[in-house]
Design an enzyme around this catalytic site. Structure first.
Site, PDB file in Angstrom:
ATOM      1  N   LYS A   1      -9.954  -5.753  -5.989  1.00  0.00           N
ATOM      2  CA  LYS A   1     -10.479  -4.522  -6.210  1.00  0.00           C
ATOM      3  C   LYS A   1      -9.350  -3.618  -6.867  1.00  0.00           C
ATOM      4  CE  LYS A   1     -13.985  -5.128  -3.056  1.00  0.00           C
ATOM      5  NZ  LYS A   1     -14.101  -5.428  -1.611  1.00  0.00           N
TER       6      LYS A   1
ATOM      7  N   LYS B   1       0.842  -1.211   0.058  1.00  0.00           N
ATOM      8  CA  LYS B   1      -0.055   0.052   0.110  1.00  0.00           C
ATOM      9  C   LYS B   1       0.977   1.263   0.004  1.00  0.00           C
ATOM     10  CE  LYS B   1      -4.304  -0.805  -0.397  1.00  0.00           C
ATOM     11  NZ  LYS B   1      -5.033  -1.681   0.519  1.00  0.00           N
TER      12      LYS B   1
ATOM     13  N   LYS C   1      -3.863 -12.431  -8.577  1.00  0.00           N
ATOM     14  CA  LYS C   1      -4.907 -12.445  -7.613  1.00  0.00           C
ATOM     15  C   LYS C   1      -6.157 -11.507  -8.061  1.00  0.00           C
ATOM     16  CE  LYS C   1      -5.956 -10.199  -3.454  1.00  0.00           C
ATOM     17  NZ  LYS C   1      -5.697  -8.918  -2.313  1.00  0.00           N
TER      18      LYS C   1
HETATM   19  P1  TYM Z   1     -10.841  -7.762   1.847  1.00  0.00           P
HETATM   20  O1  TYM Z   1     -12.131  -6.909   2.072  1.00  0.00           O
HETATM   21  O2  TYM Z   1      -9.506  -7.534   0.901  1.00  0.00           O
HETATM   22  O3  TYM Z   1     -11.309  -9.374   1.586  1.00  0.00           O
HETATM   23  C1  TYM Z   1     -12.282  -9.893   2.046  1.00  0.00           C
HETATM   24  C2  TYM Z   1     -12.282 -11.536   2.257  1.00  0.00           C
HETATM   25  O4  TYM Z   1     -12.169 -11.889   0.693  1.00  0.00           O
HETATM   26  C3  TYM Z   1     -10.688 -12.669   0.649  1.00  0.00           C
HETATM   27  N1  TYM Z   1     -10.426 -12.470  -0.785  1.00  0.00           N
HETATM   28  C4  TYM Z   1      -9.928 -13.217  -1.359  1.00  0.00           C
HETATM   29  N2  TYM Z   1      -9.992 -14.682  -1.471  1.00  0.00           N
HETATM   30  C5  TYM Z   1      -9.283 -15.425  -2.450  1.00  0.00           C
HETATM   31  N3  TYM Z   1      -9.139 -14.831  -3.276  1.00  0.00           N
HETATM   32  C6  TYM Z   1      -8.996 -13.607  -3.718  1.00  0.00           C
HETATM   33  N4  TYM Z   1      -8.476 -13.235  -4.839  1.00  0.00           N
HETATM   34  C7  TYM Z   1      -9.333 -12.757  -2.702  1.00  0.00           C
HETATM   35  N5  TYM Z   1      -9.510 -11.387  -2.710  1.00  0.00           N
HETATM   36  C8  TYM Z   1     -10.042 -11.279  -1.399  1.00  0.00           C
HETATM   37  C9  TYM Z   1      -9.830 -12.216   1.806  1.00  0.00           C
HETATM   38  O5  TYM Z   1      -8.850 -13.154   2.212  1.00  0.00           O
HETATM   39  C10 TYM Z   1     -10.897 -11.826   2.769  1.00  0.00           C
HETATM   40  O6  TYM Z   1     -11.180 -12.929   3.583  1.00  0.00           O
HETATM   41  N6  TYM Z   1      -8.308  -6.831   6.116  1.00  0.00           N
HETATM   42  C11 TYM Z   1      -9.561  -7.805   5.614  1.00  0.00           C
HETATM   43  C12 TYM Z   1     -10.949  -7.460   6.127  1.00  0.00           C
HETATM   44  C13 TYM Z   1     -11.011  -7.556   7.799  1.00  0.00           C
HETATM   45  C14 TYM Z   1     -11.007  -8.827   8.280  1.00  0.00           C
HETATM   46  C15 TYM Z   1     -11.051  -8.567   9.686  1.00  0.00           C
HETATM   47  C16 TYM Z   1     -11.037 -10.225   8.034  1.00  0.00           C
HETATM   48  C17 TYM Z   1     -10.749  -6.704   8.569  1.00  0.00           C
HETATM   49  N7  TYM Z   1     -10.778  -7.193  10.114  1.00  0.00           N
HETATM   50  C18 TYM Z   1     -11.151  -9.500  10.574  1.00  0.00           C
HETATM   51  C19 TYM Z   1     -11.401 -11.268   8.843  1.00  0.00           C
HETATM   52  C20 TYM Z   1     -11.288 -11.052  10.206  1.00  0.00           C
HETATM   53  C21 TYM Z   1      -9.547  -7.450   4.360  1.00  0.00           C
HETATM   54  O7  TYM Z   1      -9.062  -6.458   3.771  1.00  0.00           O
HETATM   55  O8  TYM Z   1     -10.285  -8.374   3.382  1.00  0.00           O
END
Ligand code: TYM
Length: 332
Positions: free
Chosen positions: A200, A114, A197
């Site tokens: 977004k 980031k 991957k």
């Molecule tokens: P975020 O919003 O980027 O993604 C949400 C969930 O989707 C999964 N994910 C993927 N899994 C497989 N392949 C992909 N290409 C892919 N893109 C996204 C992510 O692994 C995630 O499970 N930091 C976290 C949000 C968060 C969170 C938490 C999650 C904040 N606090 C506590 C679990 C527990 C995030 O940015 O996810």
């Protein structure tokens, strides 16, 4: 009656959910809600690190909440909430920050990534992102966290904070959370641009909300780059990605057929892409159809939010109080 294991997970509020979110996280959420004590939230604080437009942020929280419910998450069975509706999280985060060190935060892959992508906005929220995520998890004393592969490092940090805290205060207050993926290995959904991957910020997503035409168009445009000229050739990255999708969404015999046609060089990528698109749509179309109605129902969505926040604040409030006591913040 035995207590059910606690499951906690969340998704950032940065736009519609894509197939990575669905297969990496949401699908597990929905499947687990009958057998576990599930608490799922929308991480709106976490999305503030990019300083989004306030009205966009609010709309994103709303659409993700509607998508959660449209995908089958039942707010009566599990605690569905918005992160900022539970201010106890901020206190837990502040307390936990005192045991998180600059060196380890600076080394996080997501932080470095980031900081490179937004060099003019390397704010403190980016640095402490993993501590807030750990607070989300540890405040629930969660046993399991369903996440995709990309979040495993953050989860590992939450485990480290938990162990460190317990060791420092000679307590067993913190529970060490473990990753959860129903099919064994944590998932990483690839992008259709041949990249590693789907994400977004990578701009290569198929959204749950995309209509049929858009999904088909996006798959048609997927990069393939090579046609096999010799039997049993090695696949390149983009072709491997398509086969990864095929395995995930299509029937095993369909996968075997396409693999055989790859191996004898008769494969037609147009057919392969259409097959995947059709099978993806079988999953996303019913969600999309339910979504519109749920999204439009302001009263219902606010009711879900209030109900979730009330239940979560009760359980988390007790844990934060216990943490304060352990750290010496208490009445005389
Ligand atoms: P975020 O919003 O980027 O993604 C949400 C969930 O989707 C999964 N994910 C993927 N899994 C497989 N392949 C992909 N290409 C892919 N893109 C996204 C992510 O692994 C995630 O499970 N930091 C976290 C949000 C968060 C969170 C938490 C999650 C904040 N606090 C506590 C679990 C527990 C995030 O940015 O996810």
């Amino acid at each position: 009656m035995d207590k059910k294991p606690i499951v906690l997970s969340g998704i950032r509020a940065t736009g519609h959910l894509h197939l990575g979110n669905y297969y990496g996280a949401l699908r597990n959420f929905v499947d687990m809600q009958n057998d576990y004590d599930c608490r799922y939230f929308i991480a709106d604080y976490h999305s503030l690190t990019t300083q989004p437009d306030p009205s966009l942020l609010n709309g994103n929280v709303r659409s993700i909440l509607a998508e959660y419910i449209a995908a089958g998450m039942d707010p009566e069975k599990c605690m569905v909430y918005v992160q900022s509706d539970v201010p106890e999280t901020c206190e837990f985060f502040t307390l936990l920050n005192m045991h998180a060190y600059l060196g380890e935060l600076e080394k996080t892959v997501a932080f470095k990534d980031k900081a490179r992508k937004q060099p003019n906005n390397v704010n403190a929220g980016l640095l402490t992102y993993p501590v807030l995520m750990a607070a989300d998890i540890l405040q629930h004393k969660a046993n399991f966290v369903p996440v995709g592969k990309d979040q495993l490092q953050h989860l590992e940090m939450a485990r480290n904070f938990a162990v460190r805290f317990n060791h420092f205060y000679k307590t067993d207050f913190m529970v060490e959370p473990r990753a959860y993926e129903a099919k064994g290995e944590p998932i990483k959904i690839p992008g259709l641009d041949g990249s590693g991957k789907m994400g977004k910020s990578e701009g290569n997503c198929i959204y749950i909300n995309d209509d049929d035409k858009t999904v088909i168009k996006k798959f048609k445009k997927a990069v393939t780059d090579m046609t096999p000229t010799e039997p049993n050739s090695e696949m390149n990255e983009p072709v491997k990605n398509l086969f990864y999708f095929l395995k995930l969404v299509s029937a095993p015999e369909v996968y075997d057929q396409f693999l055989a046609s790859w191996n004898d060089c008769s494969i037609r990528y147009g057919d392969l892409k259409m097959q995947i698109a059709e099978d993806v749509l079988k999953v996303t179309r019913p969600i999309r159809e339910r979504y519109e109605e749920i999204y439009a129902d302001t009263e219902y969505l606010n009711k879900v939010r209030r109900m979730g926040a009330e239940k979560v604040r009760e359980v988390v409030g007790k844990n934060v109080e216990e943490m304060r006591q352990i750290m010496g913040i208490k009445m005389f």
